[in-house]
Design a protein around this motif. Structure first.
Motif, PDB file in Angstrom:
ATOM      1  N   GLU A 245     -20.268  17.575   6.814  1.00  0.00           N
ATOM      2  CA  GLU A 245     -20.755  17.191   5.494  1.00  0.00           C
ATOM      3  C   GLU A 245     -20.692  18.369   4.528  1.00  0.00           C
ATOM      4  O   GLU A 245     -20.324  18.213   3.355  1.00  0.00           O
ATOM      5  N   ALA A 246     -21.034  19.563   5.022  1.00  0.00           N
ATOM      6  CA  ALA A 246     -20.957  20.758   4.174  1.00  0.00           C
ATOM      7  C   ALA A 246     -19.521  21.022   3.750  1.00  0.00           C
ATOM      8  O   ALA A 246     -19.252  21.416   2.605  1.00  0.00           O
ATOM      9  N   GLY A 247     -18.574  20.804   4.670  1.00  0.00           N
ATOM     10  CA  GLY A 247     -17.167  20.967   4.330  1.00  0.00           C
ATOM     11  C   GLY A 247     -16.717  19.966   3.287  1.00  0.00           C
ATOM     12  O   GLY A 247     -15.960  20.294   2.373  1.00  0.00           O
ATOM     13  N   ALA A 248     -17.202  18.727   3.418  1.00  0.00           N
ATOM     14  CA  ALA A 248     -16.863  17.703   2.437  1.00  0.00           C
ATOM     15  C   ALA A 248     -17.461  18.044   1.075  1.00  0.00           C
ATOM     16  O   ALA A 248     -16.828  17.851   0.031  1.00  0.00           O
ATOM     17  N   ALA A 256     -18.744  10.900  -1.176  1.00  0.00           N
ATOM     18  CA  ALA A 256     -17.840   9.959  -0.512  1.00  0.00           C
ATOM     19  C   ALA A 256     -17.996  10.048   1.003  1.00  0.00           C
ATOM     20  O   ALA A 256     -18.016   9.020   1.697  1.00  0.00           O
ATOM     21  N   PHE A 257     -18.104  11.269   1.532  1.00  0.00           N
ATOM     22  CA  PHE A 257     -18.267  11.468   2.979  1.00  0.00           C
ATOM     23  C   PHE A 257     -19.547  10.793   3.462  1.00  0.00           C
ATOM     24  O   PHE A 257     -19.533  10.064   4.456  1.00  0.00           O
ATOM     25  N   ARG A 258     -20.647  11.014   2.753  1.00  0.00           N
ATOM     26  CA  ARG A 258     -21.924  10.424   3.179  1.00  0.00           C
ATOM     27  C   ARG A 258     -21.870   8.900   3.145  1.00  0.00           C
ATOM     28  O   ARG A 258     -22.398   8.225   4.036  1.00  0.00           O
ATOM     29  N   SER A 259     -21.193   8.350   2.142  1.00  0.00           N
ATOM     30  CA  SER A 259     -21.091   6.897   2.031  1.00  0.00           C
ATOM     31  C   SER A 259     -20.309   6.302   3.194  1.00  0.00           C
ATOM     32  O   SER A 259     -20.732   5.319   3.815  1.00  0.00           O
ATOM     33  N   VAL A 260     -19.162   6.917   3.509  1.00  0.00           N
ATOM     34  CA  VAL A 260     -18.323   6.410   4.604  1.00  0.00           C
ATOM     35  C   VAL A 260     -19.033   6.555   5.942  1.00  0.00           C
ATOM     36  O   VAL A 260     -19.053   5.621   6.756  1.00  0.00           O
ATOM     37  N   ILE A 261     -19.618   7.730   6.197  1.00  0.00           N
ATOM     38  CA  ILE A 261     -20.271   7.971   7.481  1.00  0.00           C
ATOM     39  C   ILE A 261     -21.476   7.062   7.659  1.00  0.00           C
ATOM     40  O   ILE A 261     -21.745   6.570   8.768  1.00  0.00           O
ATOM     41  N   LYS A 262     -22.213   6.793   6.587  1.00  0.00           N
ATOM     42  CA  LYS A 262     -23.372   5.899   6.673  1.00  0.00           C
ATOM     43  C   LYS A 262     -22.945   4.514   7.133  1.00  0.00           C
ATOM     44  O   LYS A 262     -23.576   3.917   8.016  1.00  0.00           O
ATOM     45  N   SER A 265     -21.624   4.738  10.849  1.00  0.00           N
ATOM     46  CA  SER A 265     -22.734   4.994  11.778  1.00  0.00           C
ATOM     47  C   SER A 265     -23.615   3.765  11.944  1.00  0.00           C
ATOM     48  O   SER A 265     -24.279   3.605  12.971  1.00  0.00           O
ATOM     49  N   ALA A 266     -23.626   2.900  10.929  1.00  0.00           N
ATOM     50  CA  ALA A 266     -24.434   1.682  11.004  1.00  0.00           C
ATOM     51  C   ALA A 266     -23.731   0.572  11.783  1.00  0.00           C
ATOM     52  O   ALA A 266     -24.271  -0.520  11.931  1.00  0.00           O
ATOM     53  N   GLY A 267     -22.530   0.853  12.275  1.00  0.00           N
ATOM     54  CA  GLY A 267     -21.841  -0.129  13.105  1.00  0.00           C
ATOM     55  C   GLY A 267     -20.700  -0.850  12.429  1.00  0.00           C
ATOM     56  O   GLY A 267     -20.080  -1.734  13.033  1.00  0.00           O
ATOM     57  N   GLN A 268     -20.391  -0.473  11.174  1.00  0.00           N
ATOM     58  CA  GLN A 268     -19.231  -1.079  10.533  1.00  0.00           C
ATOM     59  C   GLN A 268     -17.960  -0.627  11.244  1.00  0.00           C
ATOM     60  O   GLN A 268     -17.788   0.565  11.519  1.00  0.00           O
ATOM     61  N   LEU A 270     -14.122   0.551  11.702  1.00  0.00           N
ATOM     62  CA  LEU A 270     -13.306   1.387  10.832  1.00  0.00           C
ATOM     63  C   LEU A 270     -12.467   0.540   9.881  1.00  0.00           C
ATOM     64  O   LEU A 270     -12.266   0.903   8.711  1.00  0.00           O
ATOM     65  N   GLN A 271     -11.976  -0.614  10.365  1.00  0.00           N
ATOM     66  CA  GLN A 271     -11.127  -1.460   9.532  1.00  0.00           C
ATOM     67  C   GLN A 271     -11.829  -1.893   8.252  1.00  0.00           C
ATOM     68  O   GLN A 271     -11.170  -2.201   7.256  1.00  0.00           O
ATOM     69  N   ALA A 272     -13.166  -1.893   8.258  1.00  0.00           N
ATOM     70  CA  ALA A 272     -13.915  -2.348   7.090  1.00  0.00           C
ATOM     71  C   ALA A 272     -13.839  -1.372   5.926  1.00  0.00           C
ATOM     72  O   ALA A 272     -14.095  -1.753   4.777  1.00  0.00           O
ATOM     73  N   VAL A 273     -13.498  -0.112   6.196  1.00  0.00           N
ATOM     74  CA  VAL A 273     -13.452   0.887   5.122  1.00  0.00           C
ATOM     75  C   VAL A 273     -12.036   1.402   4.850  1.00  0.00           C
ATOM     76  O   VAL A 273     -11.854   2.269   4.003  1.00  0.00           O
ATOM     77  N   LEU A 274     -11.041   0.859   5.548  1.00  0.00           N
ATOM     78  CA  LEU A 274      -9.677   1.364   5.389  1.00  0.00           C
ATOM     79  C   LEU A 274      -9.123   1.110   3.987  1.00  0.00           C
ATOM     80  O   LEU A 274      -8.272   1.856   3.513  1.00  0.00           O
ATOM     81  N   GLY A 275      -9.590   0.073   3.337  1.00  0.00           N
ATOM     82  CA  GLY A 275      -9.078  -0.246   2.014  1.00  0.00           C
ATOM     83  C   GLY A 275      -9.734   0.527   0.892  1.00  0.00           C
ATOM     84  O   GLY A 275      -9.398   0.336  -0.281  1.00  0.00           O
ATOM     85  N   ARG A 276     -10.651   1.417   1.241  1.00  0.00           N
ATOM     86  CA  ARG A 276     -11.349   2.217   0.230  1.00  0.00           C
ATOM     87  C   ARG A 276     -10.729   3.605   0.145  1.00  0.00           C
ATOM     88  O   ARG A 276     -10.396   4.208   1.171  1.00  0.00           O
ATOM     89  N   PRO A 277     -10.593   4.167  -1.063  1.00  0.00           N
ATOM     90  CA  PRO A 277      -9.939   5.472  -1.192  1.00  0.00           C
ATOM     91  C   PRO A 277     -10.749   6.624  -0.613  1.00  0.00           C
ATOM     92  O   PRO A 277     -10.179   7.666  -0.287  1.00  0.00           O
ATOM     93  N   GLU A 278     -12.069   6.450  -0.455  1.00  0.00           N
ATOM     94  CA  GLU A 278     -12.911   7.567  -0.015  1.00  0.00           C
ATOM     95  C   GLU A 278     -12.530   8.100   1.356  1.00  0.00           C
ATOM     96  O   GLU A 278     -12.605   9.310   1.598  1.00  0.00           O
ATOM     97  N   LEU A 279     -12.135   7.230   2.273  1.00  0.00           N
ATOM     98  CA  LEU A 279     -11.881   7.666   3.645  1.00  0.00           C
ATOM     99  C   LEU A 279     -10.733   8.680   3.694  1.00  0.00           C
ATOM    100  O   LEU A 279     -10.882   9.787   4.223  1.00  0.00           O
ATOM    101  N   GLY A 280      -9.582   8.320   3.165  1.00  0.00           N
ATOM    102  CA  GLY A 280      -8.444   9.231   3.184  1.00  0.00           C
ATOM    103  C   GLY A 280      -8.696  10.489   2.381  1.00  0.00           C
ATOM    104  O   GLY A 280      -8.280  11.588   2.771  1.00  0.00           O
ATOM    105  N   GLN A 281      -9.390  10.356   1.257  1.00  0.00           N
ATOM    106  CA  GLN A 281      -9.694  11.526   0.441  1.00  0.00           C
ATOM    107  C   GLN A 281     -10.593  12.497   1.192  1.00  0.00           C
ATOM    108  O   GLN A 281     -10.418  13.721   1.087  1.00  0.00           O
ATOM    109  N   CYS A 282     -11.548  11.974   1.956  1.00  0.00           N
ATOM    110  CA  CYS A 282     -12.415  12.836   2.762  1.00  0.00           C
ATOM    111  C   CYS A 282     -11.624  13.536   3.861  1.00  0.00           C
ATOM    112  O   CYS A 282     -11.779  14.742   4.080  1.00  0.00           O
ATOM    113  N   GLN A 283     -10.779  12.789   4.568  1.00  0.00           N
ATOM    114  CA  GLN A 283      -9.980  13.384   5.637  1.00  0.00           C
ATOM    115  C   GLN A 283      -9.140  14.545   5.117  1.00  0.00           C
ATOM    116  O   GLN A 283      -9.149  15.649   5.677  1.00  0.00           O
TER     117      GLN A 283
END
Length: 297
Positions: A245-248, A256-262, A265-268, A270-283
């Motif tokens: 998180e500090a790196g992000a 964006a990192f906190r939103s994706v990880i939340k 971590s809640a059980g969503q 990965l496919q549920a967030v693939l269409g959002r730009p935040e995931l790739g931008q964080c990586q």
């Protein structure tokens, strides 16, 4: 033998045209060839090549045939670095004699090699020359076929032709700001083996890895890629999440990192967030920040 260095981004269906359209209007870009590629991958009944982390294929491109052997290689700052042997061949059949020239030639029973799966797609090439590197960008759209099943294939690959290898990551980040992407460590061959039921399952610990040479960013990316391949939830066990998180935060991707990880971590899945730009931008942001830290920039 040559060395291949590339970054691969997976896309959701329908995003290919958006990515291609953006690439083509860049002043550093020149539109290259468009071709249909038919790729047949071979292995033994016990997946001897796959167990040695290698992939063997014959590719048909028009009336040309190319036999290629690749090692899985290593992951370096978002890019795959692999050894590659490539030979023109007269037709779709394997030339077994050529394998004798490689380190794998003496470790498998070449007489048992047979087709296992296919990766068939249309590839549009865009050449990028920004003065610091020449990069071949391939926008691929097609399917993986194995055991009567099909899996969609939508990818953008940035492969270094010459120059500064760090520009691969720069261009991947640029694209990630334009459309949703997923930095994927799973090769086309690994996807084919998995669809064919020949890819070994891995625990979360194995997917994340405990190799001391790998840091939390590498393990984080590997866990995401494994969850993508197996279409399951992501476990972050064994990772230093506050450090990530500090790196992000340092690269401007903290929220964006906190939103994706939340969500994950809640059980969503990965496919549920693939269409959002935040995931790739964080990586990609995490990798860029690490590169800057290592270079002292």
């Amino acid at each position: 033998m040559a060395e291949e260095l590339e970054i691969k981004l997976s896309l959701e269906a329908g995003v290919n045209e958006q990515a291609l359209g953006w690439l083509l209007v860049q002043p550093e870009a020149e539109k290259g060839s468009k071709k249909s590629l038919v790729n047949c991958y071979y292995d033994t009944p016990t997946a001897g090549l796959n167990h040695q982390q290698a992939a063997l294929r014959v590719r048909q491109a028009g009336d040309r045939y190319i036999q290629t052997l690749k090692t899985r290689g290593e992951f370096v700052d978002g890019a795959h670095r692999r050894d590659e042997w490539e030979w023109p061949v007269p037709g779709p059949e394997l030339s077994l004699a050529l394998l004798a020239e490689t380190p794998l030639g003496e470790h498998i029973d070449t007489a048992q090699l047979a087709p296992v799966f296919e990766t068939n797609f249309t590839r549009q090439v865009v050449m990028l020359d920004d003065g610091e590197a020449v990069i071949e960008c391939a926008v691929d759209n097609g399917v993986i076929i194995a055991c009567g099943q099909e899996k969609p294939l939508h990818e953008v690959e940035f492969e270094l032709v010459s120059g500064d290898a760090s520009r691969l990551l720069v261009w991947a980040e640029k694209l990630a700001r334009q459309c949703p992407v997923f930095l994927n460590l799973v090769s086309k061959a690994e996807q084919g083996y998995h669809l064919a039921g020949l890819h070994p399952g891995m625990t979360d610990e194995e997917a994340g890895g405990h190799d001391s040479a790998k840091d939390d960013i590498d393990r984080f990316l590997q866990k995401l890629s494994r969850a993508w391949l197996e279409q399951r939830n992501v476990s972050f066990n064994g990772l230093d999440m506050p450090k990530l998180e500090a790196g992000a935060e340092a690269c401007g991707q903290g929220q964006a990192f906190r939103s994706v990880i939340k969500e994950l971590s809640a059980g969503q899945p990965l496919q549920a967030v693939l269409g959002r730009p935040e995931l790739g931008q964080c990586q990609l942001g995490l990798l860029s920040n690490r590169v800057r830290e290592l270079s002292g920039a």
